[in-house]
Design a protein around this motif. Structure first.
Motif, PDB file in Angstrom:
ATOM      1  N   SER A  34      -1.314  -8.066   1.058  1.00 16.81           N
ATOM      2  CA  SER A  34      -2.555  -7.303   0.871  1.00 16.81           C
ATOM      3  C   SER A  34      -3.506  -8.043  -0.065  1.00 16.81           C
ATOM      4  CB  SER A  34      -2.231  -5.926   0.296  1.00 16.81           C
ATOM      5  OG  SER A  34      -3.408  -5.253  -0.094  1.00 16.81           O
ATOM      6  N   SER A  35      -4.798  -7.795   0.139  1.00 15.36           N
ATOM      7  CA  SER A  35      -5.806  -8.413  -0.731  1.00 15.36           C
ATOM      8  C   SER A  35      -6.106  -7.559  -1.960  1.00 15.36           C
ATOM      9  CB  SER A  35      -7.103  -8.636   0.053  1.00 15.36           C
ATOM     10  OG  SER A  35      -7.592  -7.401   0.544  1.00 15.36           O
ATOM     11  N   ASN A  36      -5.497  -6.367  -2.035  1.00 15.47           N
ATOM     12  CA  ASN A  36      -5.860  -5.415  -3.092  1.00 15.47           C
ATOM     13  C   ASN A  36      -4.773  -5.202  -4.134  1.00 15.47           C
ATOM     14  OD1 ASN A  36      -8.363  -4.900  -1.899  1.00 15.47           O
ATOM     15  ND2 ASN A  36      -7.515  -3.279  -0.596  1.00 15.47           N
ATOM     16  N   PRO A  87      -8.915   0.787  -4.858  1.00 14.65           N
ATOM     17  CA  PRO A  87      -8.381  -0.574  -4.788  1.00 14.65           C
ATOM     18  C   PRO A  87      -9.291  -1.603  -5.444  1.00 14.65           C
ATOM     19  CG  PRO A  87      -9.373   0.043  -2.695  1.00 14.65           C
ATOM     20  CD  PRO A  87      -9.395   1.275  -3.552  1.00 14.65           C
ATOM     21  N   GLN A  88      -8.678  -2.610  -6.019  1.00 19.09           N
ATOM     22  CA  GLN A  88      -9.401  -3.735  -6.600  1.00 19.09           C
ATOM     23  C   GLN A  88      -9.150  -4.961  -5.728  1.00 19.09           C
ATOM     24  OE1 GLN A  88      -8.191  -4.830 -10.550  1.00 19.09           O
ATOM     25  NE2 GLN A  88      -9.616  -6.547 -10.693  1.00 19.09           N
ATOM     26  N   ASN A  89     -10.202  -5.471  -5.089  1.00 18.22           N
ATOM     27  CA  ASN A  89     -10.049  -6.615  -4.193  1.00 18.22           C
ATOM     28  C   ASN A  89      -9.860  -7.890  -5.006  1.00 18.22           C
ATOM     29  OD1 ASN A  89     -10.539  -8.805  -2.343  1.00 18.22           O
ATOM     30  ND2 ASN A  89     -11.382  -7.292  -0.941  1.00 18.22           N
ATOM     31  N   SER A 134      -6.986  -7.663   5.058  1.00 12.68           N
ATOM     32  CA  SER A 134      -7.730  -6.505   4.561  1.00 12.68           C
ATOM     33  C   SER A 134      -7.916  -5.525   5.707  1.00 12.68           C
ATOM     34  CB  SER A 134      -9.086  -6.953   4.011  1.00 12.68           C
ATOM     35  OG  SER A 134      -9.828  -5.840   3.555  1.00 12.68           O
TER      36      SER A 134
END
Length: 319
Positions: free
Chosen positions: A9-11, A18-20, A62
């Protein structure tokens, strides 16, 4: 050990906020999770991280559109797993990216795009998410050539067996494979004998192809280079390509090349398009060794006896 394929995951943070982390992942050459891996709830994530090896392939994804679609953001190779059990991997991201974007791929077993990290296990999904992966890579033999596969070089080093094209005519249709002077709409067209028999099944598919050749005099095999993205064309495109070559005078030049090499051009201009062209690729996707690399007698290319479109594996890699 075989290379495995992973998606992370990108988060970071809670799903509701969520924080990317993608930008930081790319800039700092890593991937990480902020989950508490000591918590039993996250055991599957810890197990996945413990299973990852150096040289495994890794992508970051994502989800969007209410989790109906997925975008693969970046692809790379795992370079260090020392901190894997702490949730961190070192990754060398690919310079050239061919990234999937679309509906979440249908998978089996633990292929779940909602997880923090998971292993991609089906061939279809590996080739979709990692299009330049070894699992999709092929091996193809070229007829021997001493002029860099830019034009026919004559009979030296070629097979003399009756029933083969090079044995009968003294050249192979792939001898112009690396001739970058003839470009149509950004593509270089060529021919690979190993594709010929299964051409219909491979038509319109894209493969990374590892190229080798055999010197008929010494019987030694040599690694020549590779095409990173070779597209197998269909009969209609091959026919149109031949017409364009005729209009541009390139076929006549190729006939002259055959004659100058001492080979026999009989019938060349009457060949159907697929006997002259069955692949295309962009010039920048061709990687040629400065000099052919002699392969050891133990190299798996020695077990390929004919012009087969063989599957590539890690044993083919020349260190």
């Amino acid at each position: 050990m075989a290379i495995a394929y992973w998606v992370g995951s990108s988060n970071h943070g809670h799903i509701s906020n969520p924080q990317n982390m993608l930008k930081d992942f790319i800039q700092q050459n890593y991937w990480a999770t902020d989950l508490n891996l000591k918590d039993r709830v996250n055991k599957s994530t810890l197990d996945a991280l413990k299973a990852i090896k150096v040289n495994d392939r890794f992508s970051v994804s994502s989800l969007r559109n209410r989790y109906q679609n997925v975008d693969v953001k970046v692809i790379g190779t795992v370079t260090n797993t020392d901190d894997a059990e702490k949730g961190r991997l070192e990754i060398a991201w690919d310079e050239e990216q061919d990234l999937y974007s679309g509906l979440i791929p249908v998978g089996t077993k633990n292929e779940n795009w909602y997880q923090t990290i998971f292993k991609v296990t089906t061939t279809d999904n590996i080739t979709l998410v990692f299009p330049n992966s070894i699992i999709n890579k092929k091996v193809a033999r070229l007829t021997w050539n001493e002029l860099g596969w830019k034009r026919p070089s004559g009979s030296i080093g070629k097979s003399s067996l009756k029933g083969t094209h090079e044995g009968e005519f003294g050249y192979g249709p792939e001898e112009w494979l690396f001739d970058s002077s003839k470009i149509i709409d950004g593509y270089q067209y060529g021919f690979l004998e190993p594709i010929r028999e299964g051409q219909a099944a491979h038509a319109n598919k894209t493969y990374p192809i590892w190229l080798y050749s055999i010197n008929g005099l010494t019987k030694k095999r040599y690694w020549i280079g590779e095409i990173k993205k070779a597209i197998v064309i269909d009969e209609a495109e091959a026919t149109v390509t031949k017409q364009k070559y005729q209009e541009l005078g390139w076929l006549k030049q190729m006939e002259k090349d055959i004659t100058l090499s001492g080979a026999n051009k009989e019938g060349f201009s009457d060949y159907a398009g697929l006997k002259l062209f069955n692949i295309k690729f962009k010039p920048e996707d061709l990687v040629i060794n400065k000099e052919p690399v002699e392969l050891a007698d133990t190299h798996p290319a020695n077990k390929i006896t004919k012009y087969s479109f063989a599957n590539f594996n890690e044993a083919f890699i020349v260190v």
